[in-house]
Design a protein around this motif. Structure first.
Motif, mmCIF file in Angstrom:
data_model
loop_
_atom_site.group_PDB
_atom_site.id
_atom_site.type_symbol
_atom_site.label_atom_id
_atom_site.label_comp_id
_atom_site.label_asym_id
_atom_site.label_seq_id
_atom_site.Cartn_x
_atom_site.Cartn_y
_atom_site.Cartn_z
ATOM 1 N N ARG A 101 48.980 1.350 82.830
ATOM 2 C CA ARG A 101 49.289 -0.066 81.639
ATOM 3 C C ARG A 101 50.400 -0.905 82.676
ATOM 4 O O ARG A 101 50.569 -2.381 82.893
ATOM 5 C CB ARG A 101 50.480 0.740 81.145
ATOM 6 C CG ARG A 101 50.055 1.575 79.436
ATOM 7 C CD ARG A 101 48.345 0.884 78.899
ATOM 8 N NE ARG A 101 48.267 1.208 77.843
ATOM 9 C CZ ARG A 101 47.314 0.547 76.907
ATOM 10 N NH1 ARG A 101 46.542 -0.477 77.474
ATOM 11 N NH2 ARG A 101 47.678 1.221 76.029
ATOM 12 N N ASN A 103 51.402 -2.748 86.383
ATOM 13 C CA ASN A 103 50.918 -3.568 87.114
ATOM 14 C C ASN A 103 51.719 -3.548 89.056
ATOM 15 O O ASN A 103 53.032 -3.842 88.651
ATOM 16 C CB ASN A 103 50.579 -4.618 87.506
ATOM 17 C CG ASN A 103 49.211 -4.921 86.747
ATOM 18 O OD1 ASN A 103 48.333 -3.957 86.322
ATOM 19 N ND2 ASN A 103 49.734 -6.232 85.344
ATOM 20 N N LYS A 107 49.026 0.984 93.360
ATOM 21 C CA LYS A 107 48.480 1.996 92.507
ATOM 22 C C LYS A 107 47.036 2.994 92.812
ATOM 23 O O LYS A 107 46.422 3.401 92.621
ATOM 24 C CB LYS A 107 48.571 0.902 91.696
ATOM 25 C CG LYS A 107 47.636 1.994 89.721
ATOM 26 C CD LYS A 107 47.671 1.155 88.496
ATOM 27 C CE LYS A 107 46.955 -0.243 88.623
ATOM 28 N NZ LYS A 107 47.010 -0.743 87.273
ATOM 29 N N ARG A 108 46.088 1.730 93.393
ATOM 30 C CA ARG A 108 44.702 2.628 93.658
ATOM 31 C C ARG A 108 45.282 3.449 95.311
ATOM 32 O O ARG A 108 44.465 4.625 95.044
ATOM 33 C CB ARG A 108 43.955 1.588 94.532
ATOM 34 C CG ARG A 108 43.312 0.311 93.864
ATOM 35 C CD ARG A 108 41.998 -0.162 94.321
ATOM 36 N NE ARG A 108 41.380 -1.465 92.677
ATOM 37 C CZ ARG A 108 40.959 -1.449 92.196
ATOM 38 N NH1 ARG A 108 39.927 -0.264 92.253
ATOM 39 N NH2 ARG A 108 40.779 -1.900 91.266
ATOM 40 N N ARG A 166 43.443 4.150 79.837
ATOM 41 C CA ARG A 166 42.146 2.633 79.903
ATOM 42 C C ARG A 166 42.330 1.994 78.428
ATOM 43 O O ARG A 166 41.588 1.217 78.538
ATOM 44 C CB ARG A 166 42.098 2.181 81.293
ATOM 45 C CG ARG A 166 42.003 2.883 82.128
ATOM 46 C CD ARG A 166 41.656 2.150 83.080
ATOM 47 N NE ARG A 166 42.199 2.615 84.811
ATOM 48 C CZ ARG A 166 41.929 3.480 85.707
ATOM 49 N NH1 ARG A 166 41.095 4.687 84.971
ATOM 50 N NH2 ARG A 166 42.930 3.266 86.988
ATOM 51 N N TRP A 170 46.068 -2.220 74.868
ATOM 52 C CA TRP A 170 46.878 -2.336 74.625
ATOM 53 C C TRP A 170 48.082 -3.092 74.237
ATOM 54 O O TRP A 170 48.545 -2.950 73.700
ATOM 55 C CB TRP A 170 46.991 -3.305 76.460
ATOM 56 C CG TRP A 170 48.049 -4.597 76.597
ATOM 57 C CD1 TRP A 170 48.875 -5.185 76.819
ATOM 58 C CD2 TRP A 170 49.519 -3.480 77.485
ATOM 59 N NE1 TRP A 170 49.964 -5.236 77.263
ATOM 60 C CE2 TRP A 170 50.503 -4.527 77.212
ATOM 61 C CE3 TRP A 170 49.635 -1.646 77.659
ATOM 62 C CZ2 TRP A 170 51.142 -4.386 78.570
ATOM 63 C CZ3 TRP A 170 50.862 -1.819 78.831
ATOM 64 C CH2 TRP A 170 51.998 -2.706 78.875
#
Length: 282
Positions: A101, A103, A107-108, A166, A170
Motif C-alpha cells: 500500500r 510508496n 521497497k523492492r 495488491r 485501494w
C-alpha cells in the motif's frame, strides 16, 4: 477439437502420469506406515508387508519406554510451532500491507532481501547462531527456536501476503477513511477481513515449515526442555543395544504427520483459494 479440451488419449495419458506421480510421492509414506506396525523380527526381513501386525511401536511412544521422550517433544513442537506461526502471521501481515500500500524507497530491496533469506542455506547459520545463543542464554529454550523459525516463515509469508494485498481494491480503504475511520481502523475492519483467505493460507504454510524443521531443532537444543519431535526422533533407542528403534521412529513419524494431513484435508479449498488469488494480478 475445441481449444483447451483434451482428447481421450490425452486424458488417459494424464491419468497414468498423475497415478505415477502419486505412487512415487506416496510410496515412502506407505513404507513408513507399514513399518510402524512391524514386529522386531519383521524389521530384519526384506518383506514389505509385516507377517504380524502389531501396535507395540505405538504403545512404546505413548505408554512405553519412549513415552517421556516423544510426548515431551510433541508438546514442544506444538507450542513452539503455534507461537512461531502466530508471530509470523502478525508481522508478515503488517509488513506485507506496508509493502503493498505504501510508496517508500527500498521497497523492492526489502522483498528481494526476504527472498534471499528464504533461500539461504540454514546449515550455514547454525554454527554462529549456536555460539550466540550459548552466550546470551537462549540455547535450549523455546525462544531460542521461535526466533530462528521466524527466519524460515517470515519471508514466504511476506511474499504471499504482499501479493494478496495488491488484489484488494485501494478504494475500499479510502472509503473507510472518508467515513471517519482511522488508518488502523480501516486496516483492521476493511482490509484484514478481505485478506482473511490469504492470511489463513500464510498461517498454514508457516505452520508446515516450522513443524517440519530438523536442523534448528537438533542444533539449538541439548535436552528435552525445548527439543521438537523431528529432532527427538534421532534420539530414539530400542529396548536393548541390539534392537533397532526403526518401528518406534516410524510410528512417531506417522503421528506427527497426522496434523499436517488433517489440516490439508480440512482446509484445502482455503489454501488453494489463498494461493491462487494472491497469484493473479488484478
Amino acid at each position: 477439437m475445441a481449444a483447451g479440451k483434451l482428447t481421450s488419449k490425452q486424458r488417459v495419458a494424464w491419468t497414468f502420469l498423475t497415478i505415477g506421480v502419486l505412487l512415487y510421492a506416496l510410496f515412502p509414506v506407505a513404507s513408513i506406515f507399514v513399518t510402524s506396525f512391524k514386529t522386531q523380527a519383521d524389521l530384519g526381513s526384506n518383506q514389505f508387508w509385516p507377517t504380524t501386525w502389531t501396535w507395540d511401536n505405538y504403545e512404546m511412544i505413548f505408554v512405553g519406554g519412549a513415552q517421556e521422550l516423544f510426548l515431551t517433544a510433541l508438546r514442544n513442537s506444538i507450542g513452539i510451532t503455534l507461537i512461531a506461526t502466530a508471530v509470523a502471521v502478525v508481522l508478515s501481515t503488517l509488513c506485507a500491507y506496508a509493502i503493498a500500500r505504501l510508496n517508500f524507497p527500498g521497497k523492492r530491496i526489502i522483498l528481494g532481501t526476504a527472498l534471499a533469506v528464504s533461500i539461504f542455506p540454514v546449515i550455514s547459520v547454525v554454527t554462529p547462531l549456536f555460539n550466540l545463543w550459548r552466550t546470551i542464554g537462549l540455547y535450549d529454550t523455546w525462544l531460542g527456536l521461535i526466533i530462528p523459525y521466524l527466519s524460515l516463515t517470515l519471508p514466504i509469508s511476506i511474499w504471499t501476503l504482499s501479493a494478496f494485498f495488491r488484489q484488494i481494491p485501494w478504494e475500499l480503504e479510502q472509503a473507510a477513511l472518508v467515513d471517519g475511520a482511522t488508518q488502523w481502523q480501516a486496516f483492521r475492519k476493511a482490509i484484514v477481513p478481505l485478506a482473511a483467505p490469504g492470511v489463513f493460507t500464510t498461517a498454514i504454510i508457516a505452520f508446515f515449515i516450522a513443524w517440519n524443521d530438523f536442523v534448528y531443532g537438533i542444533s539449538l537444543t541439548s535436552t528435552e526442555a525445548a527439543r521438537p519431535v523431528p529432532a527427538a526422533l534421532a534420539f530414539f533407542t530400542g529396548a536393548s543395544q541390539f534392537e533397532e528403534p526403526t518401528g518406534a521412529i516410524s510410528a512417531a513419524a506417522i503421528v506427527v504427520t497426522i496434523p499436517v494431513v488433517v489440516l490439508v484435508l480440512l482446509f484445502q479449498r482455503q489454501i488453494v483459494s489463498g494461493l491462487t488469488q494472491g497469484a493473479v494480478k488484478g
